[in-house]
Design a protein around this motif. Structure first.
Motif, PDB file in Angstrom:
ATOM      1  N   LEU A   6       0.744  -1.185   0.003  1.00 23.38           N
ATOM      2  CA  LEU A   6      -0.019  -0.042  -0.012  1.00 23.38           C
ATOM      3  C   LEU A   6       0.923   1.159   0.021  1.00 23.38           C
ATOM      4  O   LEU A   6       0.569   2.320  -0.687  1.00 23.38           O
ATOM      5  N   ASP A   7       1.836   1.365   0.702  1.00 20.53           N
ATOM      6  CA  ASP A   7       2.780   2.412   0.847  1.00 20.53           C
ATOM      7  C   ASP A   7       3.553   2.556  -0.591  1.00 20.53           C
ATOM      8  O   ASP A   7       3.652   3.846  -1.145  1.00 20.53           O
ATOM      9  N   LEU A   8       3.967   1.587  -1.121  1.00 24.89           N
ATOM     10  CA  LEU A   8       4.537   1.415  -2.596  1.00 24.89           C
ATOM     11  C   LEU A   8       3.412   2.261  -3.454  1.00 24.89           C
ATOM     12  O   LEU A   8       3.884   3.101  -4.369  1.00 24.89           O
ATOM     13  N   ILE A   9       2.278   1.709  -3.513  1.00 25.03           N
ATOM     14  CA  ILE A   9       1.090   2.285  -4.244  1.00 25.03           C
ATOM     15  C   ILE A   9       0.992   3.593  -4.061  1.00 25.03           C
ATOM     16  O   ILE A   9       0.900   4.655  -5.044  1.00 25.03           O
ATOM     17  N   LYS A  14       1.636   9.450  -5.629  1.00 22.84           N
ATOM     18  CA  LYS A  14       2.072  10.935  -5.280  1.00 22.84           C
ATOM     19  C   LYS A  14       2.938  11.242  -6.349  1.00 22.84           C
ATOM     20  O   LYS A  14       3.049  12.346  -6.846  1.00 22.84           O
ATOM     21  N   SER A  15       3.845  10.307  -6.741  1.00 24.73           N
ATOM     22  CA  SER A  15       4.591  10.596  -8.220  1.00 24.73           C
ATOM     23  C   SER A  15       3.987  10.952  -9.329  1.00 24.73           C
ATOM     24  O   SER A  15       4.327  12.076  -9.764  1.00 24.73           O
ATOM     25  N   ILE A  16       2.980  10.214  -9.778  1.00 25.32           N
ATOM     26  CA  ILE A  16       2.007  10.526 -10.622  1.00 25.32           C
ATOM     27  C   ILE A  16       1.277  11.850 -10.499  1.00 25.32           C
ATOM     28  O   ILE A  16       1.311  12.691 -11.612  1.00 25.32           O
ATOM     29  N   ASN A  17       0.809  12.179  -9.344  1.00 24.45           N
ATOM     30  CA  ASN A  17       0.237  13.281  -9.040  1.00 24.45           C
ATOM     31  C   ASN A  17       1.043  14.524  -9.363  1.00 24.45           C
ATOM     32  O   ASN A  17       0.636  15.562  -9.882  1.00 24.45           O
ATOM     33  N   SER A  18       2.388  14.538  -8.752  1.00 25.28           N
ATOM     34  CA  SER A  18       3.445  15.403  -8.964  1.00 25.28           C
ATOM     35  C   SER A  18       3.565  15.777 -10.492  1.00 25.28           C
ATOM     36  O   SER A  18       3.662  16.972 -10.882  1.00 25.28           O
ATOM     37  N   MET A  22       2.613  19.056 -12.662  1.00 27.73           N
ATOM     38  CA  MET A  22       3.841  19.913 -13.764  1.00 27.73           C
ATOM     39  C   MET A  22       3.364  19.795 -15.038  1.00 27.73           C
ATOM     40  O   MET A  22       3.563  20.935 -15.562  1.00 27.73           O
ATOM     41  N   LEU A  23       2.571  18.844 -15.534  1.00 26.57           N
ATOM     42  CA  LEU A  23       1.966  18.877 -16.904  1.00 26.57           C
ATOM     43  C   LEU A  23       0.833  19.943 -17.232  1.00 26.57           C
ATOM     44  O   LEU A  23       0.682  20.632 -17.958  1.00 26.57           O
ATOM     45  N   GLU A  24       0.147  19.913 -16.157  1.00 27.03           N
ATOM     46  CA  GLU A  24      -0.984  21.205 -16.037  1.00 27.03           C
ATOM     47  C   GLU A  24      -0.299  22.468 -15.917  1.00 27.03           C
ATOM     48  O   GLU A  24      -0.687  23.449 -17.010  1.00 27.03           O
ATOM     49  N   LEU A  25       0.894  22.611 -15.237  1.00 29.51           N
ATOM     50  CA  LEU A  25       1.283  23.913 -15.221  1.00 29.51           C
ATOM     51  C   LEU A  25       2.229  24.239 -16.573  1.00 29.51           C
ATOM     52  O   LEU A  25       2.028  25.310 -17.160  1.00 29.51           O
ATOM     53  N   LYS A  26       2.509  23.388 -17.393  1.00 26.47           N
ATOM     54  CA  LYS A  26       3.354  23.661 -18.543  1.00 26.47           C
ATOM     55  C   LYS A  26       2.080  23.788 -19.549  1.00 26.47           C
ATOM     56  O   LYS A  26       2.243  24.716 -20.409  1.00 26.47           O
TER      57      LYS A  26
END
Length: 76
Positions: A6-9, A14-18, A22-26
């Protein structure tokens, strides 16, 4: 074991959200640049059309003066 998975998921989410943020900002920055470029093009087009009109007026005046002075035959 389940907690570790669960922690790995959650870490991956979190990484995907980050990356998504970034893509939304770009995307926003690119959209603003496109809007600015569109405005610049419209301003340039207006300026070019104005310049063409001034050149056409100057050409018409020159032709008229040359015709009046007999340098050019009247074409009208």
């Amino acid at each position: 074991m389940a907690d570790e998975k669960l922690d790995l998921i959650l870490d991956e989410l979190k990484s995907i959200n980050s990356r998504l943020e970034m893509l939304e900002l770009k995307h926003d920055l690119t959209h603003k640049k496109l809007d600015n470029m569109t405005l610049d093009i419209k301003v340039s087009e207006r300026s070019i059309k104005k310049d063409i009109k001034l050149l056409q007026d100057a050409q018409d005046t020159l032709v008229e003066v040359l015709e009046q002075n007999g340098i050019l035959p009247k074409i009208k």
